[in-house]
Design a protein around this motif. Structure first.
Motif, short mmCIF file in Angstrom:
data_model
loop_
_atom_site.label_atom_id
_atom_site.label_comp_id
_atom_site.label_asym_id
_atom_site.label_seq_id
_atom_site.Cartn_x
_atom_site.Cartn_y
_atom_site.Cartn_z
N THR A 42 15.87 -101.76 -28.85
CA THR A 42 16.04 -101.62 -27.56
C THR A 42 17.50 -100.65 -27.48
OG1 THR A 42 15.94 -104.17 -27.79
CG2 THR A 42 17.62 -103.59 -26.14
N ILE A 43 18.18 -100.58 -28.52
CA ILE A 43 18.63 -99.76 -28.33
C ILE A 43 18.65 -98.54 -28.74
CG2 ILE A 43 21.42 -98.27 -29.78
CD1 ILE A 43 22.07 -101.06 -30.52
N HIS A 44 17.35 -98.10 -29.20
CA HIS A 44 16.54 -97.22 -29.32
C HIS A 44 16.37 -96.21 -27.87
CE1 HIS A 44 13.32 -93.84 -30.21
NE2 HIS A 44 12.49 -94.70 -29.64
N TRP A 45 15.30 -97.30 -28.03
CA TRP A 45 14.25 -97.21 -25.51
C TRP A 45 15.90 -97.31 -24.48
CZ3 TRP A 45 10.77 -94.77 -25.49
CH2 TRP A 45 9.76 -95.15 -26.57
N ILE A 46 16.89 -97.47 -24.31
CA ILE A 46 18.36 -97.39 -23.57
C ILE A 46 18.43 -95.42 -23.59
CG2 ILE A 46 19.86 -98.14 -23.34
CD1 ILE A 46 19.60 -101.12 -23.91
N LEU A 47 18.44 -95.89 -25.19
CA LEU A 47 19.40 -94.00 -25.42
C LEU A 47 18.56 -93.64 -24.94
CD1 LEU A 47 21.87 -94.46 -28.86
CD2 LEU A 47 21.76 -94.94 -26.43
N ALA A 48 16.82 -93.29 -25.04
CA ALA A 48 15.84 -92.58 -24.63
C ALA A 48 15.70 -92.76 -23.40
CB ALA A 48 14.34 -92.98 -25.67
N GLY A 49 16.16 -93.77 -22.37
CA GLY A 49 15.51 -93.99 -21.45
C GLY A 49 16.75 -92.94 -20.46
N LEU A 50 17.95 -93.13 -20.96
CA LEU A 50 19.46 -92.36 -20.62
C LEU A 50 19.03 -90.86 -20.28
CD1 LEU A 50 22.62 -94.72 -21.63
CD2 LEU A 50 21.60 -94.83 -19.04
N ALA A 51 18.42 -90.96 -21.69
CA ALA A 51 18.19 -89.00 -22.40
C ALA A 51 17.13 -88.22 -21.03
CB ALA A 51 17.66 -88.74 -23.49
N LEU A 52 15.62 -89.51 -21.00
CA LEU A 52 14.87 -88.43 -20.09
C LEU A 52 15.85 -88.56 -18.47
CD1 LEU A 52 12.08 -91.36 -21.82
CD2 LEU A 52 12.58 -88.61 -21.50
N LEU A 53 16.34 -90.51 -18.00
CA LEU A 53 16.86 -89.90 -17.29
C LEU A 53 17.82 -88.43 -16.38
CD1 LEU A 53 17.01 -91.50 -14.02
CD2 LEU A 53 19.17 -92.76 -14.97
N MET A 54 18.51 -88.39 -17.88
CA MET A 54 19.32 -86.59 -17.45
C MET A 54 19.14 -85.70 -17.04
SD MET A 54 23.06 -87.33 -17.19
CE MET A 54 24.08 -88.56 -17.59
N VAL A 55 17.36 -85.83 -17.96
CA VAL A 55 16.37 -84.86 -17.65
C VAL A 55 16.19 -84.69 -16.84
CG1 VAL A 55 14.67 -83.73 -19.21
CG2 VAL A 55 16.53 -84.10 -20.32
N LEU A 56 15.47 -85.80 -16.43
CA LEU A 56 14.88 -85.80 -15.04
C LEU A 56 15.20 -85.31 -13.56
CD1 LEU A 56 12.09 -88.44 -15.98
CD2 LEU A 56 11.77 -86.17 -15.82
N VAL A 57 16.18 -86.30 -13.60
CA VAL A 57 17.29 -85.23 -12.73
C VAL A 57 18.40 -84.20 -13.05
CG1 VAL A 57 19.85 -86.03 -11.68
CG2 VAL A 57 18.59 -88.08 -12.20
N PHE A 58 18.66 -83.53 -13.55
CA PHE A 58 19.06 -82.20 -13.62
C PHE A 58 18.91 -81.12 -12.52
CE2 PHE A 58 20.07 -78.04 -14.93
CZ PHE A 58 21.09 -77.86 -15.51
N PRO A 59 17.34 -80.80 -12.88
CA PRO A 59 17.24 -79.43 -11.40
C PRO A 59 17.61 -80.29 -10.29
CG PRO A 59 15.27 -81.25 -12.26
CD PRO A 59 16.58 -82.04 -13.07
N TYR A 60 17.83 -81.35 -9.81
CA TYR A 60 17.27 -81.87 -8.27
C TYR A 60 19.36 -82.62 -7.98
CZ TYR A 60 12.97 -82.96 -8.61
OH TYR A 60 11.59 -82.66 -8.88
N ALA A 61 20.24 -81.95 -8.87
CA ALA A 61 22.04 -82.61 -8.88
C ALA A 61 22.40 -81.21 -9.81
CB ALA A 61 21.77 -84.06 -9.88
#
Length: 415
Positions: A42-61
């Motif tokens: 669960t911790i693995h996927w939480i960290l992975a999800g946060l990293a993915l979210l940052m990457v996807l948000v970055f070009p628009y923020a």
């Protein structure tokens, strides 16, 4: 890079790496309790999800793109996680190749074919190789975290350079050489001031700075001019531009804005008491004898780095001066032009590589991934009568730290 397509492709690659790491985590926790396995995965996927979210948000923020904290730390952590998972995945891939070979052998060359067909025979992942992959990836990530503390850990390197053609009046000349300040990344003013004091304590005759004062914009020097104007030497402080100083990595509203930024940066050099050499030279005199100091704009022979430098402009007029020092930001300039066309340049000073801010150095060898691109990347190099010194950088960019390759202040003594 702010292209949304790039970041979506990166997110897909990250997701694949996360899935690969997930498979190995399942392998190494297979003998643990269900509760422990659930927590780890669960911790693995939480960290992975946060990293993915940052990457996807970055070009628009835009606020993330302009945030020093995000650029210096969050982005560095994302890159660290990505590289660590890449390293781990290379080991996992080795294991999967092993499994594939075993499957082929059983399928076509042994009696295990029937068991494979029935599905009763499995070729499990190697627990050992899974641990090795996770261990290597974790070690890399841990070293990057530890390296945060080294970004202001300035190392003074004293180097004596011997020349038979050096005018007698200049024997014993002490040159403080720094490079790659990258003021847009700096945050700890007291630490930087300590670095400047260390330079001044050496009582250099001459201070030379070989480019990249900023990351992109002249405005990054706000709050730092008072610190770097503290550099003083009897024979002067001289500087050149690096690839980052031109604002080439910024989407400026107009070409005039970009040119105004460069003009402002040139004024900042002058305001700090630094003489910026733009494809020109100065003659330094001592007791009636002379040496020439040449400085050119950025000239890179690797990648897409620009060639603004005009060596002939800087060289003309120095032909009869017996000893010449060249400041050129990019060390690839040495092999590509200086050694081949200007064999009477005695010493070239560069920076640019930072030693990639990651590597290993000891009395017996030095290594950094940057050496796969740059033949000369840190320290002293000699070919015939010519010498090149590549400073490891005073500041940092991208990754706010240093692992193995520490920030450098060089004190060169001509003997």
């Amino acid at each position: 890079m702010r292209n949304p397509t790039f970041w979506w492709i990166l997110a897909v690659i990250m997701l694949l790496l996360d899935w690969y790491v997930f498979q190995s985590l399942k392998t190494v926790t297979q003998n643990q309790s269900e509760r422990t396995r659930l927590w780890v995965l669960t911790i693995h996927w939480i960290l992975a999800g946060l990293a993915l979210l940052m990457v996807l948000v970055f070009p628009y923020a835009g606020f993330l793109q302009d945030s020093p904290f995000f650029r210096n730390y969050v982005f560095a952590l994302l890159v660290g996680l990505f590289l660590s998972k890449m390293v781990a995945s290379l080991v996992f891939l080795t294991d999967d190749i092993r499994r594939g070979v075993n499957w082929l052998v059983l399928r076509f060359f042994s009696s295990g074919a029937q068991e494979l067909e029935s599905g009763s025979l499995r070729i499990p992942r190697s627990v050992f190789l899974s641990w090795v992959g996770l261990g290597l990836g974790g070690t890399l990530f841990g070293s990057l975290l530890f390296g945060f503390r080294n970004k202001y850990n300035y190392q003074l390197k004293k180097v004596s350079l011997s020349y038979s053609n050096l005018p007698a009046a200049f024997k014993g000349l002490k040159i403080a050489h720094i490079s790659d300040i990258h003021s847009g990344s700096l945050q700890d003013k007291r630490a930087v001031e300590a670095g400047i004091r260390l330079i001044q304590q050496q009582q250099p005759d001459l201070v030379l700075f070989t480019g990249d004062l900023v990351n992109n914009k002249a405005s990054e020097m706000e709050g730092w001019t008072d610190v770097f104007s503290g550099l003083r030497a009897p024979m002067g402080v001289y500087s050149v531009l690096g690839n980052h100083d031109y604002g080439d990595y910024v989407a400026w509203p107009t070409y005039e804005d970009k040119q105004n930024n460069l003009a402002t940066l040139q004024q900042i050099h002058a305001g700090m008491g630094w003489r910026l050499l733009m494809n020109e030279h100065v003659v330094l005199e001592r007791e009636g004898e002379k040496i020439a100091l040449l400085g050119i704009e950025n000239w890179g022979a690797k990648g897409r780095f620009p060639k603004y430098g005009k060596m002939q402009h800087a060289y003309t007029g120095t032909e009869q001066i017996p000893f010449k020092i060249l400041m050129s930001h990019d060390p690839s300039h040495w092999d590509a032009q200086v050694r081949t066309e200007y064999p009477d340049i005695d010493l070239m000073l560069s920076g640019h590589t930072h030693g990639m801010q990651f590597g290993m150095e000891n009395p017996f060898f030095k290594w950094s991934p940057v050496q796969w691109m740059y033949k000369q990347w840190a320290g002293l190099y000699e070919e015939g009568n010519q010498k090149l010194y590549v400073n490891r950088g005073f500041g940092f960019i991208g990754y706010p730290g240093r692992v193995g390759i520490l920030p450098e202040i060089t004190l060169l003594e001509l003997v």
